[in-house]
Design a protein around this motif. Structure first.
Motif, short mmCIF file in Angstrom:
data_model
loop_
_atom_site.label_atom_id
_atom_site.label_comp_id
_atom_site.label_asym_id
_atom_site.label_seq_id
_atom_site.Cartn_x
_atom_site.Cartn_y
_atom_site.Cartn_z
N TRP A 69 -87.68 -76.15 -9.59
CA TRP A 69 -88.21 -76.28 -10.82
C TRP A 69 -87.23 -76.80 -11.87
O TRP A 69 -87.34 -77.38 -12.87
CB TRP A 69 -89.04 -75.30 -11.42
N HIS A 70 -86.01 -76.49 -11.57
CA HIS A 70 -84.78 -77.07 -12.27
C HIS A 70 -83.70 -77.48 -11.68
O HIS A 70 -82.87 -76.90 -10.75
CB HIS A 70 -84.28 -75.77 -13.33
N ARG A 71 -83.41 -78.93 -11.83
CA ARG A 71 -82.30 -79.32 -11.36
C ARG A 71 -81.13 -79.24 -12.25
O ARG A 71 -81.00 -79.26 -13.44
CB ARG A 71 -82.66 -80.96 -11.03
N CYS A 72 -79.86 -78.82 -11.26
CA CYS A 72 -78.79 -78.76 -12.22
C CYS A 72 -77.79 -79.86 -11.77
O CYS A 72 -77.26 -80.12 -10.67
CB CYS A 72 -77.86 -77.36 -11.49
N LYS A 73 -77.46 -80.62 -12.82
CA LYS A 73 -76.53 -81.76 -12.64
C LYS A 73 -74.97 -81.38 -12.38
O LYS A 73 -74.60 -80.42 -12.74
CB LYS A 73 -76.67 -82.56 -13.92
N ALA A 74 -74.46 -82.24 -11.30
CA ALA A 74 -72.90 -81.99 -11.25
C ALA A 74 -72.39 -82.44 -12.57
O ALA A 74 -72.69 -83.31 -13.25
CB ALA A 74 -72.49 -82.76 -10.09
N PRO A 75 -71.12 -81.84 -12.95
CA PRO A 75 -70.46 -80.93 -12.03
C PRO A 75 -71.25 -79.49 -12.49
O PRO A 75 -71.48 -79.36 -13.67
CB PRO A 75 -69.11 -80.68 -12.53
N CYS A 76 -71.55 -78.74 -11.70
CA CYS A 76 -72.18 -77.30 -11.84
C CYS A 76 -70.92 -76.33 -12.49
O CYS A 76 -70.02 -76.68 -12.60
CB CYS A 76 -72.88 -77.04 -10.72
N SER A 77 -71.37 -75.06 -12.84
CA SER A 77 -70.58 -74.20 -13.48
C SER A 77 -69.57 -73.78 -12.36
O SER A 77 -68.37 -73.43 -12.71
CB SER A 77 -71.36 -73.02 -13.81
N VAL A 78 -69.78 -73.82 -11.09
CA VAL A 78 -68.76 -73.64 -10.19
C VAL A 78 -67.46 -74.73 -10.23
O VAL A 78 -66.43 -74.09 -10.18
CB VAL A 78 -69.20 -73.32 -8.62
N TRP A 79 -68.01 -75.78 -10.03
CA TRP A 79 -66.95 -76.81 -10.24
C TRP A 79 -66.23 -77.00 -11.76
O TRP A 79 -65.09 -77.13 -11.63
CB TRP A 79 -67.74 -78.27 -10.15
N GLN A 80 -67.07 -76.50 -12.56
CA GLN A 80 -66.47 -76.52 -14.02
C GLN A 80 -65.34 -75.22 -13.91
O GLN A 80 -64.09 -75.53 -14.31
CB GLN A 80 -67.42 -76.07 -15.26
N VAL A 81 -65.79 -74.10 -13.47
CA VAL A 81 -64.74 -73.19 -13.33
C VAL A 81 -63.47 -73.13 -12.59
O VAL A 81 -62.51 -73.01 -12.85
CB VAL A 81 -65.44 -71.62 -12.84
N ALA A 82 -64.04 -74.12 -11.32
CA ALA A 82 -62.67 -74.48 -10.28
C ALA A 82 -61.75 -75.28 -11.04
O ALA A 82 -60.60 -75.18 -10.97
CB ALA A 82 -63.22 -75.28 -9.15
N HIS A 83 -62.33 -76.09 -11.85
CA HIS A 83 -61.58 -77.17 -12.79
C HIS A 83 -60.72 -76.42 -13.77
O HIS A 83 -59.35 -76.70 -13.78
CB HIS A 83 -62.18 -78.31 -13.32
N GLU A 84 -61.32 -75.36 -14.41
CA GLU A 84 -60.76 -74.59 -15.35
C GLU A 84 -59.53 -73.68 -14.99
O GLU A 84 -58.56 -73.84 -15.55
CB GLU A 84 -61.46 -73.73 -16.13
N HIS A 85 -59.75 -73.19 -13.65
CA HIS A 85 -58.59 -72.25 -13.19
C HIS A 85 -57.69 -73.02 -12.39
O HIS A 85 -56.54 -72.74 -12.34
CB HIS A 85 -59.20 -71.02 -12.56
N LEU A 86 -58.04 -74.03 -11.45
CA LEU A 86 -57.14 -74.68 -10.72
C LEU A 86 -56.46 -75.86 -11.30
O LEU A 86 -55.53 -76.17 -10.71
CB LEU A 86 -57.72 -75.03 -9.41
N VAL A 87 -57.02 -76.40 -12.25
CA VAL A 87 -56.15 -77.68 -12.87
C VAL A 87 -56.00 -77.42 -14.22
O VAL A 87 -54.79 -77.41 -14.65
CB VAL A 87 -57.36 -78.96 -12.53
N ALA A 88 -56.87 -77.39 -15.04
CA ALA A 88 -56.48 -77.18 -16.51
C ALA A 88 -55.84 -76.06 -16.91
O ALA A 88 -55.07 -75.79 -17.76
CB ALA A 88 -58.12 -77.32 -17.42
N GLY A 89 -56.19 -75.02 -16.25
CA GLY A 89 -55.54 -73.58 -16.57
C GLY A 89 -54.09 -73.51 -16.37
O GLY A 89 -53.29 -72.70 -17.00
N GLY A 90 -53.56 -74.58 -15.42
CA GLY A 90 -52.24 -74.58 -15.28
C GLY A 90 -51.35 -75.01 -16.47
O GLY A 90 -50.17 -74.97 -16.38
N LEU A 91 -52.19 -75.62 -17.08
CA LEU A 91 -51.54 -76.46 -18.45
C LEU A 91 -51.43 -75.44 -19.48
O LEU A 91 -50.46 -75.69 -20.32
CB LEU A 91 -52.27 -77.57 -18.89
N ALA A 92 -52.24 -74.57 -19.75
CA ALA A 92 -52.21 -73.57 -20.95
C ALA A 92 -51.72 -72.22 -20.41
O ALA A 92 -51.84 -71.66 -19.19
CB ALA A 92 -53.55 -73.40 -21.49
N PRO A 93 -50.83 -71.59 -21.36
CA PRO A 93 -50.49 -70.23 -21.04
C PRO A 93 -51.61 -69.36 -20.94
O PRO A 93 -52.47 -69.49 -21.51
CB PRO A 93 -49.52 -69.89 -22.02
#
Length: 139
Positions: A69-93
């Motif tokens: 009943w509900h489609r979740c468009k990419a990027p889903c929360s898993v991809w957002q968290v992955a990007h935040e912690h693996l890519v963007a998180g490396g830029l900020a203390p």
């Protein structure tokens, strides 16, 4: 029984993550190299396996997060968290979490007379939460 098994699995994962965090914060250089060589490949493979399950389909929807009943468009929360912690998180203390903040919300059975901790967003909205800790069954 599935709820009990789910809680045992989650507790084991949390304990492993806590142990790795403690090692990263307290181990000497030689120990860190040893841990990094054994654990980094395991952690990267775990991320790859999880992200593969959340790869968008031909319509651009996440097949794991979407329901009938509900489609979740990419990027889903898993991809957002992955990007935040693996890519963007490396830029900020990053602030080191305190022991209290790491343990918050992980209690399976609230203490007598005290209210249960508020559920996290994943526990109330996501398909990734196996059991709501307020409804966990005690063995």
């Amino acid at each position: 029984m599935d709820q009990v098994l789910g809680q045992v699995l989650r507790n084991a994962v949390w304990e492993r993550l806590d142990m790795l965090t403690d090692l990263a914060n307290r181990a000497d250089a030689q120990s860190l190299v040893s841990v990094a060589r054994s654990e980094l490949p395991r952690l990267t493979e775990a991320w790859r396996a999880m992200l593969k399950m959340h790869e968008p389909d031909e319509r651009g929807d996440c097949p794991t997060c979407s329901t009938r009943w509900h489609r979740c468009k990419a990027p889903c929360s898993v991809w957002q968290v992955a990007h935040e912690h693996l890519v963007a998180g490396g830029l900020a203390p990053q602030q080191q979490p305190s022991a209290d903040s790491r343990l918050q919300g992980r209690r399976t059975v609230p203490a007598q007379g005290r209210p249960a901790p508020a559920p996290s967003a994943a526990e109330t909205t996501g398909r990734h939460a196996l059991v709501n800790p307020r409804r966990a069954v005690t063995a």
